[in-house]
Enzyme design. Structure first.
Site, PDB file in Angstrom:
ATOM      1  N   GLN A 197     -39.842   8.683  59.008  1.00 39.30           N
ATOM      2  CA  GLN A 197     -39.174   7.740  59.897  1.00 39.30           C
ATOM      3  C   GLN A 197     -38.602   6.583  59.077  1.00 39.30           C
ATOM      4  O   GLN A 197     -39.360   5.764  58.525  1.00 39.30           O
ATOM      5  CB  GLN A 197     -40.146   7.242  60.954  1.00 39.30           C
ATOM      6  CG  GLN A 197     -40.841   8.380  61.704  1.00 39.30           C
ATOM      7  CD  GLN A 197     -39.905   9.171  62.598  1.00 39.30           C
ATOM      8  OE1 GLN A 197     -39.564   8.742  63.687  1.00 39.30           O
ATOM      9  NE2 GLN A 197     -39.491  10.349  62.138  1.00 39.30           N
ATOM     10  N   ARG A 217     -41.618   3.136  64.990  1.00 45.01           N
ATOM     11  CA  ARG A 217     -40.420   2.775  64.250  1.00 45.01           C
ATOM     12  C   ARG A 217     -39.335   3.817  64.504  1.00 45.01           C
ATOM     13  O   ARG A 217     -39.617   4.954  64.906  1.00 45.01           O
ATOM     14  CB  ARG A 217     -40.714   2.633  62.768  1.00 45.01           C
ATOM     15  CG  ARG A 217     -41.053   3.902  62.032  1.00 45.01           C
ATOM     16  CD  ARG A 217     -41.536   3.658  60.605  1.00 45.01           C
ATOM     17  NE  ARG A 217     -40.714   2.695  59.899  1.00 45.01           N
ATOM     18  CZ  ARG A 217     -41.048   1.402  59.711  1.00 45.01           C
ATOM     19  NH1 ARG A 217     -42.190   0.929  60.200  1.00 45.01           N
ATOM     20  NH2 ARG A 217     -40.248   0.597  59.049  1.00 45.01           N
ATOM     21  N   GLY A 238     -41.356   5.436  72.130  1.00 43.88           N
ATOM     22  CA  GLY A 238     -41.022   6.402  71.100  1.00 43.88           C
ATOM     23  C   GLY A 238     -39.973   5.902  70.124  1.00 43.88           C
ATOM     24  O   GLY A 238     -39.308   4.880  70.330  1.00 43.88           O
ATOM     25  N   HIS A 239     -39.783   6.660  69.050  1.00 48.66           N
ATOM     26  CA  HIS A 239     -38.893   6.245  67.967  1.00 48.66           C
ATOM     27  C   HIS A 239     -37.437   6.141  68.428  1.00 48.66           C
ATOM     28  O   HIS A 239     -36.934   6.978  69.158  1.00 48.66           O
ATOM     29  CB  HIS A 239     -39.013   7.158  66.747  1.00 48.66           C
ATOM     30  CG  HIS A 239     -38.829   8.619  67.023  1.00 48.66           C
ATOM     31  ND1 HIS A 239     -39.068   9.565  66.072  1.00 48.66           N
ATOM     32  CD2 HIS A 239     -38.436   9.294  68.123  1.00 48.66           C
ATOM     33  CE1 HIS A 239     -38.817  10.760  66.566  1.00 48.66           C
ATOM     34  NE2 HIS A 239     -38.436  10.617  67.812  1.00 48.66           N
ATOM     35  N   SER A 240     -36.807   5.043  68.016  1.00 45.65           N
ATOM     36  CA  SER A 240     -35.398   4.756  68.293  1.00 45.65           C
ATOM     37  C   SER A 240     -35.100   4.542  69.772  1.00 45.65           C
ATOM     38  O   SER A 240     -33.934   4.563  70.182  1.00 45.65           O
ATOM     39  CB  SER A 240     -34.491   5.861  67.729  1.00 45.65           C
ATOM     40  OG  SER A 240     -34.701   6.027  66.334  1.00 45.65           O
TER      41      SER A 240
END
Length: 343
Positions: A197, A217, A238-240
């Site tokens: 990530q 991240r 969650g990511h993004s």
């Protein structure tokens, strides 16, 4: 112990004072449990029955019920909002007395403002910046190049990974993890291959993040929480993913990766939101709903079925499984009916 006179409190919330302006107030309590040195409030009409017997030294009331209580009163348009404002006066401060506790580990490459507080056993890594009035609680970690803004508080045992930017006047409660890896893996013939990530996390101003909540991240683009976002305990971002300004999420809810949630949304407890979708501003999602596609119009949305006694629920569950067959039979009957009409 905090001590205020009633006149000070009325001025703080802009309320009309009826009664003794010099009455000493040392706390806030419910109508049922208040003592003569406490101030209470009435926001929900169902609690009005307790007014006649309360021992509260003063009560915050709306103009509609101002005459229902004969004691000391603060009259304002929104008693619940006034109560919220007064809690800040009686809350226990997060910070300690020392600038940096002797047991804290602070890298030579870190920048700690003179009015910041780094408490016992905390770690601040190289390149991190801790702003004026900020607090890094006992046992908390601020990773490389991360920023903790002015007057932001990390409670005990908060983990802030590298390259995380946290704005001003935020509160992050114990056990929260900000900037851990998102759930990214690519399948292969030999098992899963980790997708490292590479993004960060950007958190706006006046954000509050509950205990044991995780904000991953970004995979490539940063994960973003806008100004005024509030997250309850045990929430997963969650990511993004992106959350717009003033959006609120209750406990055990989660947003999957790369989903964008608009501003001023409310997401109730236990809600699951799938990845790579968009939810516009002003959406309310009721408890335990599962959102699998984009919501493009403001309003209230629900999924799932309400609870019932087990016997009835089992019967209904059987009927749910029959809906597809019933739909096909109905379509066939409608077609036959049209053909009959045509004859």
């Amino acid at each position: 112990m905090a001590l205020f006179v009633l006149k000070e409190l009325s001025e703080r919330i802009g309320a009309e004072l009826i009664g003794d302006p010099q009455l000493s107030i040392t706390g806030i309590a419910t109508l049922q449990s208040a003592s003569p040195s406490d101030i209470s409030f009435l926001a929900n009409p169902k609690y009005q029955k307790y007014l006649s017997n309360t021992n509260a030294g003063a009560v915050i009331l709306s103009p509609k019920v101002a005459d229902a209580f004969e004691g000391n009163r603060l009259i304002c348009g929104d008693p619940y909002l006034a109560y919220a404002a007064l809690t800040a006066l009686f809350a226990e401060p997060y910070g300690g007395q020392e600038h940096c506790h002797p047991s804290a580990v602070v890298s030579d490459g870190a920048e700690i403002a003179s009015t910041a507080c780094v408490m016992a056993n905390a770690v601040v890594e190289a390149g991190a910046v801790i702003g004026e009035g900020a607090v890094v609680g006992a046992g908390s970690v601020v990773g490389r190049r991360s920023i903790v803004g002015v007057n932001t508080c990390l409670a005990a045992n908060v983990s802030v990974y590298h390259d995380v930017k946290i704005g001003e006047n935020c509160i992050i409660h114990s056990g929260a993890v900000i900037g851990g890896d998102g759930f990214g893996f690519a399948p292969s013939g030999n098992g899963w291959v980790k997708i490292h990530q590479l993004g960060g996390v950007r958190i706006g101003n006046r954000v509050e993040i509950g205990a044991n909540t995780t904000v991953d991240r970004g995979a490539l683009d940063d994960t973003v929480l806008g100004d005024g976002v509030i997250l309850d305990n045990m929430v997963q971002i969650g990511h993004s993913a992106e959350l717009g300004e003033n959006t609120a999420m209750a406990a055990c809810s989660g947003v999957s990766g790369s989903t964008k949630v608009g501003a001023n949304c409310t997401i109730a407890g236990g809600v699951g939101i799938a990845g790579h979708i968009t939810i516009v501003d002003g959406v309310h999602i009721t408890a335990m709903s599962m959102i699998t596609k984009s919501i493009l119009s403001p309003g209230s949305y629900s999924s799932g079925t309400p609870f019932n006694d087990t016997k009835s629920w089992r019967k209904n569950a059987v009927r749910f499984n029959q809906l597809d067959k019933i739909s096909k039979r109905l379509s066939l009957l409608e077609t036959q009916h049209k053909m009959t009409d045509a004859d």
